[in-house]
Design an enzyme around this catalytic site. Structure first.
Site, PDB file in Angstrom:
ATOM      1  N   HIS A 139       0.857  -1.179   0.000  1.00 59.78           N
ATOM      2  CA  HIS A 139       0.000   0.000   0.000  1.00 59.78           C
ATOM      3  C   HIS A 139       0.894   1.229   0.000  1.00 59.78           C
ATOM      4  O   HIS A 139       2.120   1.104   0.122  1.00 59.78           O
ATOM      5  CB  HIS A 139      -1.002  -0.016   1.155  1.00 59.78           C
ATOM      6  N   HIS A 177       3.875   1.721   2.403  1.00 59.40           N
ATOM      7  CA  HIS A 177       5.138   1.007   2.187  1.00 59.40           C
ATOM      8  C   HIS A 177       6.098   1.808   1.305  1.00 59.40           C
ATOM      9  O   HIS A 177       7.302   1.628   1.374  1.00 59.40           O
ATOM     10  CB  HIS A 177       4.887  -0.343   1.497  1.00 59.40           C
ATOM     11  N   CYS A 188       0.733  -9.415  20.825  1.00 58.29           N
ATOM     12  CA  CYS A 188      -0.152  -8.901  19.771  1.00 58.29           C
ATOM     13  C   CYS A 188       0.369  -9.424  18.444  1.00 58.29           C
ATOM     14  O   CYS A 188       1.498  -9.095  18.046  1.00 58.29           O
ATOM     15  CB  CYS A 188      -0.187  -7.378  19.750  1.00 58.29           C
ATOM     16  N   CYS A 198       1.027  -6.671  15.791  1.00 58.12           N
ATOM     17  CA  CYS A 198       2.319  -5.979  15.972  1.00 58.12           C
ATOM     18  C   CYS A 198       3.483  -6.962  15.968  1.00 58.12           C
ATOM     19  O   CYS A 198       4.634  -6.546  15.943  1.00 58.12           O
ATOM     20  CB  CYS A 198       2.373  -5.236  17.298  1.00 58.12           C
ATOM     21  N   CYS A 211      -5.181  -3.902  21.609  1.00 57.50           N
ATOM     22  CA  CYS A 211      -4.148  -3.190  20.839  1.00 57.50           C
ATOM     23  C   CYS A 211      -4.788  -1.994  20.131  1.00 57.50           C
ATOM     24  O   CYS A 211      -5.713  -2.163  19.337  1.00 57.50           O
ATOM     25  CB  CYS A 211      -3.505  -4.107  19.817  1.00 57.50           C
ATOM     26  N   HIS A 251      -4.415  -2.417  16.218  1.00 57.77           N
ATOM     27  CA  HIS A 251      -5.096  -3.507  15.509  1.00 57.77           C
ATOM     28  C   HIS A 251      -6.488  -3.800  16.043  1.00 57.77           C
ATOM     29  O   HIS A 251      -7.187  -4.666  15.525  1.00 57.77           O
ATOM     30  CB  HIS A 251      -4.218  -4.769  15.518  1.00 57.77           C
ATOM     31  N   LYS A 310      -5.846   6.744   9.598  1.00 57.38           N
ATOM     32  CA  LYS A 310      -4.927   5.639   9.407  1.00 57.38           C
ATOM     33  C   LYS A 310      -5.537   4.729   8.330  1.00 57.38           C
ATOM     34  O   LYS A 310      -6.742   4.485   8.357  1.00 57.38           O
ATOM     35  CB  LYS A 310      -4.827   4.881  10.730  1.00 57.38           C
ATOM     36  N   LYS A 355      -7.776  -1.871   6.249  1.00 54.67           N
ATOM     37  CA  LYS A 355      -8.666  -2.641   5.379  1.00 54.67           C
ATOM     38  C   LYS A 355     -10.097  -2.556   5.878  1.00 54.67           C
ATOM     39  O   LYS A 355     -11.034  -2.498   5.101  1.00 54.67           O
ATOM     40  CB  LYS A 355      -8.206  -4.093   5.304  1.00 54.67           C
TER      41      LYS A 355
HETATM   42  N1  MSP Z   1       8.126  -6.555   8.758  1.00 59.78           N
HETATM   43  C1  MSP Z   1       8.254  -5.394   9.566  1.00 59.78           C
HETATM   44  C2  MSP Z   1       9.563  -4.701   9.320  1.00 59.78           C
HETATM   45  C3  MSP Z   1      10.778  -5.524   9.554  1.00 59.78           C
HETATM   46  S1  MSP Z   1      12.244  -4.636   9.282  1.00 59.78           S
HETATM   47  C4  MSP Z   1      13.451  -5.659   9.798  1.00 59.78           C
HETATM   48  C5  MSP Z   1       7.099  -4.435   9.280  1.00 59.78           C
HETATM   49  N2  MSP Z   1       6.475  -4.582   8.132  1.00 59.78           N
HETATM   50  S2  MSP Z   1       5.252  -3.650   7.638  1.00 59.78           S
HETATM   51  O1  MSP Z   1       4.852  -4.188   6.369  1.00 59.78           O
HETATM   52  O2  MSP Z   1       4.257  -3.546   8.639  1.00 59.78           O
HETATM   53  O3  MSP Z   1       5.864  -2.223   7.444  1.00 59.78           O
HETATM   54  C6  MSP Z   1       6.960  -2.031   6.579  1.00 59.78           C
HETATM   55  C7  MSP Z   1       7.383  -0.572   6.558  1.00 59.78           C
HETATM   56  O4  MSP Z   1       6.306   0.200   6.032  1.00 59.78           O
HETATM   57  C8  MSP Z   1       7.657  -0.015   7.956  1.00 59.78           C
HETATM   58  O5  MSP Z   1       8.757   0.853   7.939  1.00 59.78           O
HETATM   59  C9  MSP Z   1       6.399   0.749   8.278  1.00 59.78           C
HETATM   60  O6  MSP Z   1       6.600   1.829   9.142  1.00 59.78           O
HETATM   61  C10 MSP Z   1       6.037   1.253   6.906  1.00 59.78           C
HETATM   62  N3  MSP Z   1       4.623   1.585   6.834  1.00 59.78           N
HETATM   63  C11 MSP Z   1       3.549   0.767   6.905  1.00 59.78           C
HETATM   64  N4  MSP Z   1       2.428   1.519   6.845  1.00 59.78           N
HETATM   65  C12 MSP Z   1       2.745   2.830   6.737  1.00 59.78           C
HETATM   66  C13 MSP Z   1       2.050   4.028   6.526  1.00 59.78           C
HETATM   67  N5  MSP Z   1       0.734   4.094   6.477  1.00 59.78           N
HETATM   68  N6  MSP Z   1       2.782   5.150   6.348  1.00 59.78           N
HETATM   69  C14 MSP Z   1       4.156   5.160   6.317  1.00 59.78           C
HETATM   70  N7  MSP Z   1       4.834   4.044   6.508  1.00 59.78           N
HETATM   71  C15 MSP Z   1       4.169   2.896   6.836  1.00 59.78           C
HETATM   72  O7  MSP Z   1       6.857  -3.555  10.084  1.00 59.78           O
END
Ligand code: MSP
Length: 472
Positions: A18, A21, A124, A127, A143, A146, A293, A296
């Protein structure tokens, strides 16, 4: 050449990419491109986080083999990263055989700091985190991210003795040996560090099978974060290879939600391994959708592919790197995105290129081959070196806007009409050189557009037959 290593967080493979990421990728990519532009030799890691309960549960729900599920998701993410134009050099999937083998070696090396004990407390899955009693109480057992009740765990786990590293780590954070950005997060982390008990770092296979097996103990798999954090060095070949040329990382990019793992567990592991700490941890804010935020269940998740497909990759990067604040939470709305595209990319940069190329080609202007436009301004470098990317981008954009103004003021078409050839040549050449100079500064942000602009003004200047940023 100095070696610089840049990393991004590896996303969980429990869903599709999304726009959130994209933050890690865009920021780390700008950093990597800027460092390469400044003459450094750069290695840049990206990857996928494929173990843990969250992913196992999702595959279960869909009734597919976990490996098949993550294989498919990893492909989707790889395509997304390529589409974003991320200039990574190394890619790791945490299910790669070489990664698992190296993580097991890392565990062995940490053995002196690991002990077995009973865990009785909360978890959690959203998380992927053990929750302290204090947090449980503060959040009323649910949480806040979530919106699910914490799960009660009673199990025998391996623990990492965080107390072995606390003093050393505190000092490293306080003295900026490991710089945490932005500064206000540093205080949060110091407080959290103080309160952190020893950490549970494994799960019994009776509870979770989908993980890297703990060496010499078939009853336990590693806690997903131990496995995931290790990616930053396994991808460099650790411990089989000497990584001292690349490690410590020049900068690690993560979202604010996962800074705690990177600022506490990760450095503790590194200290246990006798490795230096990363130079900088850059923690960015969250991208919100219409102030909320993305989730889904609310149904407001924005698909990055849709955004890219609308106006192309440069428009996507432009918006995320200039209008989404690096450190604070900021909002994505289609309206803001469209405005930025039409009023700024198309009107400021697109028009400038079109106008100058047309004037130059009409009047037979050509740049000397040896014209040097690769110098970065000092102010730009200072901001980039401080990871203030959006501010550096603003600065360069002001130059782009300033050039449009200068054309209006200097009116080269009048010089042409009056036959003032020499003045005209000088006027257009200076404008083009200044544009190309700004274009160099734009290149880490807008790599594709920047390449096109450089090509338009190389040799025989030809105005583009289709606009650089077509309006719809
Ligand atoms: N798998 C872990 C990271 C492990 S690193 C050794 C994780 N994955 S995640 O898919 O939830 O998030 C991946 C990255 O995307 C993280 O840096 C997270 O902060 C970022 N983001 C996820 N959603 C986000 C937003 N809505 N906005 C900005 N960044 C976000 O955490």
């Amino acid at each position: 050449m100095t070696k610089k290593y840049i990393t991004t967080a590896i996303p969980y493979m429990n869903g599709n990419p999304h726009i959130g990421h994209a933050m890690d990728y865009c920021l780390a990519d700008v950093c990597a491109r800027y460092l390469a532009l400044s003459g450094n030799e750069v290695r840049f890691q990206a990857g996928t986080d494929e173990h843990g309960s969250k992913i196992a549960q999702k595959a279960d729900e869909l009734d597919v083999e976990v490996q098949t599920f993550v294989d498919e998701k990893a492909e989707t993410f790889k395509e997304f990263i390529a589409k974003l134009g991320v200039s990574y050099t190394d890619f790791v999937r945490t299910t790669d055989e070489w990664h698992e083998r190296r993580v097991q070696e890392i565990w062995r090396k940490l053995a002196d700091h690991i002990y077995l004990a009973k865990y009785e407390g909360w978890y959690c899955t959203g998380c992927e985190r053990f929750i302290t009693d204090k947090e449980y109480e503060e959040n009323g057992g649910v949480c806040p991210d979530h919106l699910k009740s914490y799960e009660k765990l009673e199990e025998e786990n391996y623990y990492l003795r965080l107390s072995d590293f606390k003093g050393r780590l505190k000092k490293a954070i306080e003295t900026d040996e490991m710089l945490i950005l932005p500064d206000f997060r540093k205080k949060e982390i110091l407080k959290l560090l103080e309160e952190s008990p020893d950490m549970s770092i494994s799960r019994p296979v009776t509870q979770l099978k989908w993980g890297v097996p703990v060496p010499d103990d078939p009853t336990q798999v590693m806690y997903v974060w131990v496995d995931a954090l290790s990616n930053y060095i396994t991808v460099l070949g650790y411990p089989e290879e000497d990584i001292s040329g690349w490690w410590p990382a020049a900068a690690q990019f993560v979202g604010k939600d996962i800074l705690r793992f990177h600022a506490i567990i990760w450095p503790a592991m590194l200290l246990g391994l006798g490795l230096p700490l990363p130079r900088v941890l850059v923690s960015h804010g969250m991208v919100l959708a219409d102030g909320q935020k993305m989730s889904k269940s609310i149904g407001n998740v924005v698909d990055p592919n849709e955004v890219i497909d609308k106006h192309g990759i440069d428009a996507f990067r432009y918006f995320f790197l200039r209008h989404i604040d690096t450190f604070a939470d900021s909002d994505f709305t289609w309206e803001k995105f469209e405005n930025a595209y039409n009023n700024e990319l198309a009107n400021d940069l697109g028009n400038l290129v079109q106008r100058l190329a047309t004037l130059a080609s009409k009047n037979g202007i050509k740049l000397e081959n040896e014209t040097n436009v690769s110098k970065l301004s000092l102010e730009y470098q200072e901001l980039m070196d401080k990871f203030e990317f959006a501010k550096a981008f603003d600065l360069t954009w002001e130059k782009v806007q300033g050039l449009n103004k200068r054309i209006d003021e200097e009116k080269p078409w009048e010089l042409a009409k009056n036959g003032e050839k020499e003045k005209l040549g000088e006027c257009l050449t200076t404008l083009i050189v200044d544009l190309l100079q700004a274009n160099t500064e734009l290149s880490p942000f807008l790599p594709e557009a920047s390449k096109k602009i450089a090509a338009i003004f190389a040799g025989e200047i030809q105005p583009p037959t289709t606009p650089l940023f077509p309006k719809n």
